[in-house]
Write a protein that holds these residues in place. Structure first.
Motif, short mmCIF file in Angstrom:
data_model
loop_
_atom_site.label_atom_id
_atom_site.label_comp_id
_atom_site.label_asym_id
_atom_site.label_seq_id
_atom_site.Cartn_x
_atom_site.Cartn_y
_atom_site.Cartn_z
N SER A 115 0.90 -1.18 0.12
CA SER A 115 -0.10 -0.07 0.03
C SER A 115 0.91 1.20 0.10
CB SER A 115 -0.83 0.02 1.20
OG SER A 115 -0.11 0.11 2.36
N ALA A 116 0.17 2.27 -0.57
CA ALA A 116 1.07 3.60 -0.60
C ALA A 116 1.65 3.99 0.79
CB ALA A 116 0.23 4.70 -1.37
N HIS A 137 5.69 4.09 1.35
CA HIS A 137 6.27 5.37 1.92
C HIS A 137 7.10 5.29 2.93
CE1 HIS A 137 6.63 9.87 2.23
NE2 HIS A 137 6.52 9.79 3.38
N HIS A 139 3.60 6.01 -6.61
CA HIS A 139 2.99 5.33 -5.50
C HIS A 139 4.27 5.31 -4.36
CE1 HIS A 139 0.42 2.26 -3.87
NE2 HIS A 139 1.50 1.54 -3.61
N GLY A 140 3.46 5.93 -3.08
CA GLY A 140 4.50 6.00 -2.06
C GLY A 140 5.27 7.04 -2.24
#
Length: 449
Positions: A329-330, A334, A380-381
């Motif tokens: 997931s983002a 991150h 993404h992220g």
């Protein structure tokens, strides 16, 4: 045919209706259109019977092409007779009707029946909805964020008395995703060859193992966190190495036969125990030191590092068994990128001590802004980080940025995992080329077995 070459009367009647080969067409200006008789048109709403248009005596070559409008066709509903079928037959036809497999007469009969039979109308609606599901083009693969969304929904209704710490959530999610992959493969696929890749100094290194061997590797390195939390080390008691590569080699050599899918259960039990212990230990455990031999990380960063490696090796396994595997997931991605960015200044300094990076050009006191590279992670992220170049104790600063590097989030993680070389990284570059090279090679040097 008669002796003088002319057809007889009977033959003349037989060929009178045959199509003639038209002669040369005259120009439209040479014709008197008003003198050309037109064929009578059928009455509106009815089709002209065959042969109702009489043969014209005017030769074809003298008649120009004219556009005669087609008579309107009768609506299909008027042409289709509705059969009188019993209720049980009409009910049996509902499935075929939903699939549009009925004939025109059956369709008309079913649709007329649905206007007067409420139970059949409800059943027809359910069948049509089911047919819509059969024709979907959506992917059947699970969304990688599905687990976290379900957990958030459950915890929103009934909060956990002992919640999983936020810094342990990426490790919890990635071990669960990898376990779902492992549950979905067959026994033979546990022996599928897997190529592990990483980067050492200026070259790429690889090692071949199996799916089961990869899970054994993850379990052996996770044992460092188990030991830091006072749990059992999977390598057993006694003197055990701290270096992740040495621990993996020790585990692989200690098995008398190639590992099989039996390794999944102890690995999963170990990951559950790590998460449970970290959750019950309280806030202070996040800063507990986990030694990797040549360096150490706080437990919260060590769990993030293990989540990153779990995702990377999950992708290695998925490639080996041809299985779809998405990025984290983002929010979790991150956090992984942030950990790598925080480790980069020390990695640049380590390469400089080995003569693999350029010399420091502007040393500053600890905590002061120093020369920096702006690392821009897109997609993404993504986010922005400033990497200090001349000293790990310096602070990255946008005011002292001498270069900028732009990469996609997943691409940067592939670089940090050693799956692509710094030369192959699709990076947008601007500014000091030596500084950019030092940062990209330092990112690749973060990888290991």
């Amino acid at each position: 045919m008669s002796g003088d070459g002319r057809e007889s009367e009977g033959g003349e009647e037989e060929v009178r209706g045959a199509r003639r080969i038209p002669g040369p067409r005259g120009a439209a200006d040479d014709l008197d259109l008003e003198s050309v008789p037109l064929p009578p048109l059928p009455p509106p709403g009815s089709a002209a019977p065959a042969g109702s248009v009489p043969e014209q005596s005017v030769p074809e070559q003298s008649v120009p092409e004219q556009s005669v409008p087609e008579p309107p066709e009768a609506p299909e509903a008027l042409m289709t007779s509705v059969p009188d079928l019993p209720h049980r037959v009409l009910k049996a036809l509902l499935g075929a009707w939903a699939l549009s497999a009925c004939s025109a007469e059956e369709t008309a009969a079913v649709e007329e029946h649905l206007t007067s039979c409420a139970p059949c109308a409800d059943e027809a609606l359910r069948l049509r909805d089911a047919v819509g599901l059969l024709h979907t083009d959506g992917s059947l693969d699970l969304d990688p964020t599905l687990r976290s969304r379900v957990m958030d929904g459950c915890l929103g209704r009934r909060p956990a008395r002992i919640p999983v710490p936020e810094w342990a959530a990426p490790y919890d999610a990635e071990t669960a995703r990898l376990d779902a992959l492992l549950r979905d493969i067959g026994d033979s696929e546990w022996h599928a060859p897997v190529r592990l890749q990483w980067f050492e100094e200026e070259r790429e290194v690889s090692r071949r193992t199996t799916v089961a061997g990869v899970i054994g590797h993850l379990m052996a390195v996770d044992g460092l966190l188990s030991a830091a939390l006072g749990l059992d080390d999977p390598l057993g008691g006694g003197e055990t190495p701290l270096d992740p590569t040495e621990r993996t080699e020790r585990y692989w050599s200690s098995t008398h036969r190639p590992p099989t899918r039996a390794v999944r259960e102890p690995w999963r039990a170990q990951s559950h125990e790590l998460i449970r212990t970290a959750s019950f230990a309280g806030r202070n455990v996040a800063e507990a030191s986990v030694s990797y031999g040549t360096f150490a990380l706080p437990l919260q960063d060590a769990l993030l590092d293990r989540a990153f490696e779990c995702w990377v090796h999950g992708g290695d396994i998925a490639d080996a068994v041809d299985y779809p595997y998405e990025a984290p997931s983002a929010a979790h991605l991150h956090r992984m990128i942030d950990l790598a960015a925080r480790l980069l200044p020390a990695a640049v300094a380590g390469r400089r001590r080995s003569g693999l990076a350029g010399p420091a050009k502007d040393l500053v006191t600890a905590g002061a802004p120093g020369r920096s590279v702006h690392l821009e992670i897109e997609g993404h992220g993504g986010g922005d980080w400033y990497i200090a170049l001349d000293s790990p104790a310096a602070v990255g600063s946008p005011e002292r940025a001498v270069a900028q590097v732009a990469l996609d989030g997943v691409e940067f993680c592939r670089l940090a995992a050693g799956h692509i070389s710094p030369v192959e990284a699709a990076a947008g570059q601007e500014g000091d080329r030596e500084a950019i090279r030092d940062v990209l090679f330092a990112a690749a040097s973060l990888s290991r077995l």
